[in-house]
Design a protein around this motif. Structure first.
Motif, PDB file in Angstrom:
ATOM      1  N   ILE A   2      -4.114   9.020   8.784  1.00 23.17           N
ATOM      2  CA  ILE A   2      -3.177   9.105   7.670  1.00 23.17           C
ATOM      3  C   ILE A   2      -3.884   9.727   6.461  1.00 23.17           C
ATOM      4  CG2 ILE A   2      -1.680   7.796   6.127  1.00 23.17           C
ATOM      5  CD1 ILE A   2      -0.827   7.810   9.089  1.00 23.17           C
ATOM      6  N   ARG A   5       0.037   8.154   2.079  1.00 24.04           N
ATOM      7  CA  ARG A   5       0.837   6.975   2.449  1.00 24.04           C
ATOM      8  C   ARG A   5       1.587   6.465   1.220  1.00 24.04           C
ATOM      9  NH1 ARG A   5      -3.154   4.111   3.944  1.00 24.04           N
ATOM     10  NH2 ARG A   5      -2.923   4.165   6.216  1.00 24.04           N
ATOM     11  N   THR A  65      -7.977   9.523   2.373  1.00 19.84           N
ATOM     12  CA  THR A  65      -6.600   9.026   2.361  1.00 19.84           C
ATOM     13  C   THR A  65      -6.202   8.669   0.934  1.00 19.84           C
ATOM     14  OG1 THR A  65      -6.863   8.092   4.588  1.00 19.84           O
ATOM     15  CG2 THR A  65      -5.020   7.269   3.267  1.00 19.84           C
ATOM     16  N   SER A  67      -3.153   6.639  -1.115  1.00 22.95           N
ATOM     17  CA  SER A  67      -2.025   5.726  -0.941  1.00 22.95           C
ATOM     18  C   SER A  67      -1.387   5.420  -2.286  1.00 22.95           C
ATOM     19  CB  SER A  67      -2.482   4.416  -0.277  1.00 22.95           C
ATOM     20  OG  SER A  67      -3.035   4.659   1.002  1.00 22.95           O
ATOM     21  N   ASP A 215       2.707  10.872   5.013  1.00 25.87           N
ATOM     22  CA  ASP A 215       2.483  10.765   6.459  1.00 25.87           C
ATOM     23  C   ASP A 215       2.965   9.426   6.991  1.00 25.87           C
ATOM     24  OD1 ASP A 215       1.140  13.194   6.260  1.00 25.87           O
ATOM     25  OD2 ASP A 215      -0.794  12.219   5.951  1.00 25.87           O
ATOM     26  N   GLU A 216       2.917   8.401   6.131  1.00 24.43           N
ATOM     27  CA  GLU A 216       3.296   7.059   6.567  1.00 24.43           C
ATOM     28  C   GLU A 216       4.020   6.326   5.451  1.00 24.43           C
ATOM     29  OE1 GLU A 216       1.024   3.791   9.070  1.00 24.43           O
ATOM     30  OE2 GLU A 216       0.298   3.748   7.000  1.00 24.43           O
ATOM     31  N   LEU A 218       4.941   2.461   4.543  1.00 25.69           N
ATOM     32  CA  LEU A 218       4.557   1.105   4.910  1.00 25.69           C
ATOM     33  C   LEU A 218       5.194   0.120   3.939  1.00 25.69           C
ATOM     34  CD1 LEU A 218       2.795  -1.018   6.397  1.00 25.69           C
ATOM     35  CD2 LEU A 218       0.898  -0.364   4.872  1.00 25.69           C
ATOM     36  N   ARG A 247      12.734   9.152   9.363  1.00 27.54           N
ATOM     37  CA  ARG A 247      11.347   8.812   9.059  1.00 27.54           C
ATOM     38  C   ARG A 247      11.112   7.358   9.441  1.00 27.54           C
ATOM     39  NH1 ARG A 247      10.329   9.312   2.665  1.00 27.54           N
ATOM     40  NH2 ARG A 247       8.236   9.530   3.505  1.00 27.54           N
ATOM     41  N   ARG A 248       9.982   7.123  10.054  1.00 30.78           N
ATOM     42  CA  ARG A 248       9.677   5.778  10.522  1.00 30.78           C
ATOM     43  C   ARG A 248       9.103   4.933   9.386  1.00 30.78           C
ATOM     44  NH1 ARG A 248      11.133   5.444  15.353  1.00 30.78           N
ATOM     45  NH2 ARG A 248      10.613   3.221  15.363  1.00 30.78           N
ATOM     46  N   THR A 250       6.954   1.362   8.858  1.00 29.75           N
ATOM     47  CA  THR A 250       6.222   0.221   9.408  1.00 29.75           C
ATOM     48  C   THR A 250       6.429  -0.952   8.464  1.00 29.75           C
ATOM     49  OG1 THR A 250       4.557   1.683  10.374  1.00 29.75           O
ATOM     50  CG2 THR A 250       3.996  -0.644  10.181  1.00 29.75           C
ATOM     51  N   PRO A 365      -3.198   4.379  10.989  1.00 24.97           N
ATOM     52  CA  PRO A 365      -1.781   4.015  10.871  1.00 24.97           C
ATOM     53  C   PRO A 365      -1.639   2.497  10.861  1.00 24.97           C
ATOM     54  CG  PRO A 365      -2.116   5.664  12.590  1.00 24.97           C
ATOM     55  CD  PRO A 365      -3.476   5.185  12.197  1.00 24.97           C
TER      56      PRO A 365
END
Length: 380
Positions: A2, A5, A65, A67, A215-216, A218, A247-248, A250, A365
């Motif tokens: 990732i 984020r 990364t 975030s 990219d992620e 959360l 888009r996923r 988590t 991830p």
């Protein structure tokens, strides 16, 4: 790995605002940096107050990364509950306790997780014992057959023993704070006016935050924050928000106590939203639990017990705090239940399978932590 984020974090029931949570995160990140031999640079809070977030720039051997962490604190709700006088707080707390009994939640706690049931009883038994001691002191002249005029001395002594002795001792165990916790649990279950307004406001914030490319995505929640996170994400699903399409997400609950609220019979809207989140095809939900933490419903399936046994169930992931804490710190804190309950979001002393900073700001991830081995550090 990732590279960018976006994190939405819903803290537990603590009287801390977004900046205080950021400072805690910064302290934990400093511990994590030493343990993982990496850099976690926590920036200042920005976008205050309507879009409070901070940036964590992290780097290690072969990875970088960034975030963006948004804090969805509910300190304003906590403050409103603690604003009343002592006696009003006690009376309101006992009304909430009665609601939990009448609506069946108290019995469900003991049925599914007896330690959580004891956690529910603790502040009420503590207050009741203090009142009994105060009454006994006040009635002492009648008990030992003294002249009734002695009541002029014993009555104020009994009151002072409770108000300035017992209740001062209660601060050590956060008894009034726990009563406020149960009051908020009832308010969330009943979708009270203040709670409903908070959910709408935070859903707007979450929608703006999730519009950012990353990219992620959360979503993390701790303790009672699970009920609020489920309410906010469930509200976005109800809105059919475009930020949830293609888009996923988590979704991680840490010592999640959503059942604290959803087991009340009045929590129909919360249970509906729990089902929406569980069934949403773009949401990957797992629940991190620890046996040492009695302030959640250990090994309980939130979705099934909220009335959705046919929906996909969050994966239960078990950790052991002693794998991340030094032997000295673990031994010092293991009997402090509130302290251990906070360990999910605190910094590590040594490498283990789970670390909150690494999950929210590291290169892996977050979904990879659903397969963690508590004693085995991840490789990255």
């Amino acid at each position: 790995m990732i590279h960018r984020r976006v994190v939405l974090h819903f803290p537990g029931f603590e009287p801390l605002d977004s900046e205080a949570h950021r400072q805690r995160y910064q302290r934990s990140a400093a511990q994590a940096a030493r343990v993982w031999e990496s850099r976690f640079a926590v920036g200042p809070m920005s976008g205050m107050p309507e879009n409070a977030h901070f940036i964590v720039d992290a780097a290690g051997d072969g990875w970088v990364t960034s975030s963006e962490i948004h804090i969805h604190d509910h300190n304003d709700l906590i403050a409103s509950l603690r604003r009343d006088s002592l006696w009003r707080q006690i009376a309101a707390g006992f009304r909430a306790g009665l609601a939990l009994v009448v609506q069946g939640a108290a019995f469900a706690y003991f049925r599914h997780a007896w330690r959580f049931g004891l956690f529910f009883l603790f502040p009420y038994l503590f207050i009741a014992l203090g009142i009994a001691i105060g009454v006994e002191i006040a009635a002492l002249p009648l008990t030992i057959d003294l002249h009734p005029l002695w009541l002029l001395l014993s009555l104020p002594l009994g009151y002072a023993a409770f108000r300035y002795g017992w209740m001062r001792l209660s601060d050590r165990y956060h008894v009034l704070h726990l009563l406020a916790d149960w009051r908020l649990a009832v308010a969330i279950a009943e979708n009270g006016q203040e709670v409903a307004a908070w959910i709408e406001r935070e859903a707007d914030r979450a929608e703006r935050a999730l519009a950012t490319s990353a990219d992620e995505v959360l979503v993390t929640s701790h303790s009672m924050g699970a009920s609020l996170a489920l309410s906010v994400i469930g509200r976005l699903i109800e809105r059919n928000s475009p930020v949830l399409r293609d888009r996923r997400i988590t979704f991680v609950t840490l010592g999640g106590a959503a059942l604290q609220c959803s087991l009340l019979s009045s929590a129909t809207l919360l249970r509906h939203r729990i089902g929406l989140v569980a069934r949403h095809t773009q949401v990957d939900w797992f629940d991190i639990q620890c046996l040492t933490d009695p302030i959640h419903l250990y090994k309980c399936q939130t979705v099934a017990l909220s009335g959705h046994p046919d929906a996909p169930q969050p994966k239960l992931v078990f950790v052991r705090f002693k794998n991340a804490m030094s032997a000295e710190r673990y031994g010092r804190n293991r009997r402090d239940f509130l302290r251990m309950h906070r360990q999910y979001v605190l910094g590590p002393d040594q490498k283990s399978g789970f670390d909150f900073t690494l999950m929210t700001a590291g290169p892996l991830p977050a979904l990879s932590f659903s397969d963690l081995h508590s004693a085995r550090p991840p490789v990255f």
